[in-house]
Design a protein around this motif. Structure first.
Motif, PDB file in Angstrom:
ATOM      1  N   GLU A   1     -43.616  64.629  15.415  1.00 44.78           N
ATOM      2  CA  GLU A   1     -43.257  63.286  15.866  1.00 44.78           C
ATOM      3  C   GLU A   1     -42.726  63.371  17.297  1.00 44.78           C
ATOM      4  O   GLU A   1     -42.001  64.306  17.635  1.00 44.78           O
ATOM      5  CB  GLU A   1     -42.147  62.698  14.977  1.00 44.78           C
TER       6      GLU A   1
ATOM      7  N   ASN B   1     -37.549  59.772  21.011  1.00 44.75           N
ATOM      8  CA  ASN B   1     -37.191  58.374  21.241  1.00 44.75           C
ATOM      9  C   ASN B   1     -37.486  57.539  20.002  1.00 44.75           C
ATOM     10  O   ASN B   1     -38.204  56.551  20.044  1.00 44.75           O
ATOM     11  CB  ASN B   1     -37.888  57.792  22.469  1.00 44.75           C
ATOM     12  N   ALA B   2     -36.927  57.982  18.884  1.00 45.05           N
ATOM     13  CA  ALA B   2     -37.157  57.307  17.603  1.00 45.05           C
ATOM     14  C   ALA B   2     -35.872  57.319  16.783  1.00 45.05           C
ATOM     15  O   ALA B   2     -35.032  58.200  16.919  1.00 45.05           O
ATOM     16  CB  ALA B   2     -38.265  58.000  16.830  1.00 45.05           C
TER      17      ALA B   2
ATOM     18  N   ARG C   1     -39.756  52.971  15.847  1.00 39.09           N
ATOM     19  CA  ARG C   1     -40.034  53.156  17.279  1.00 39.09           C
ATOM     20  C   ARG C   1     -39.787  51.860  18.035  1.00 39.09           C
ATOM     21  O   ARG C   1     -40.151  50.778  17.573  1.00 39.09           O
ATOM     22  CB  ARG C   1     -41.473  53.592  17.475  1.00 39.09           C
TER      23      ARG C   1
END
Length: 100
Positions: free
Chosen positions: A67, A70-71, A98
């Motif tokens: 992945e 920024n999640a 997200r």
């Protein structure tokens, strides 16, 4: 540090979100793990409450389902929530949110 909240206004959380999905799980027992960050290893996010939901670190080369950062991650059975700033892998029952 004091946080100034006087000018804050309500907002709709959904307007900030681009996508929400169940992450493709990796099986931790099939991976080499480290309790500390090592070159070439990325965080393995699970439903743990400790350490920003990072259970351990795993070699990036062993991961098929990486992945991007920024999640926000959410343990779907535990409601453990954390922000992941960099590449990561997940175990089972992790939802990824997200920004839009």
């Amino acid at each position: 540090m004091n946080l100034e909240t006087g000018s804050w206004k309500p907002f709709e959380f959904g307007l900030l979100i681009d996508e929400i999905y169940k992450a493709k799980a990796n099986v931790k027992t099939d991976l080499t793990t480290s309790t500390t960050k090592v070159d070439g290893y990325i965080p393995f996010v699970s439903r743990t409450e400790a350490g920003n939901n990072v259970d351990c670190f795993v070699p990036e080369r062993e991961i098929q389902n990486i992945e991007s950062g920024n999640a926000i991650t959410v343990g779907d059975t535990t409601s453990t929530i954390a922000y992941q700033p960099q590449l990561f892998a997940t175990g089972d029952h992790i939802v990824v949110i997200r920004p839009g």
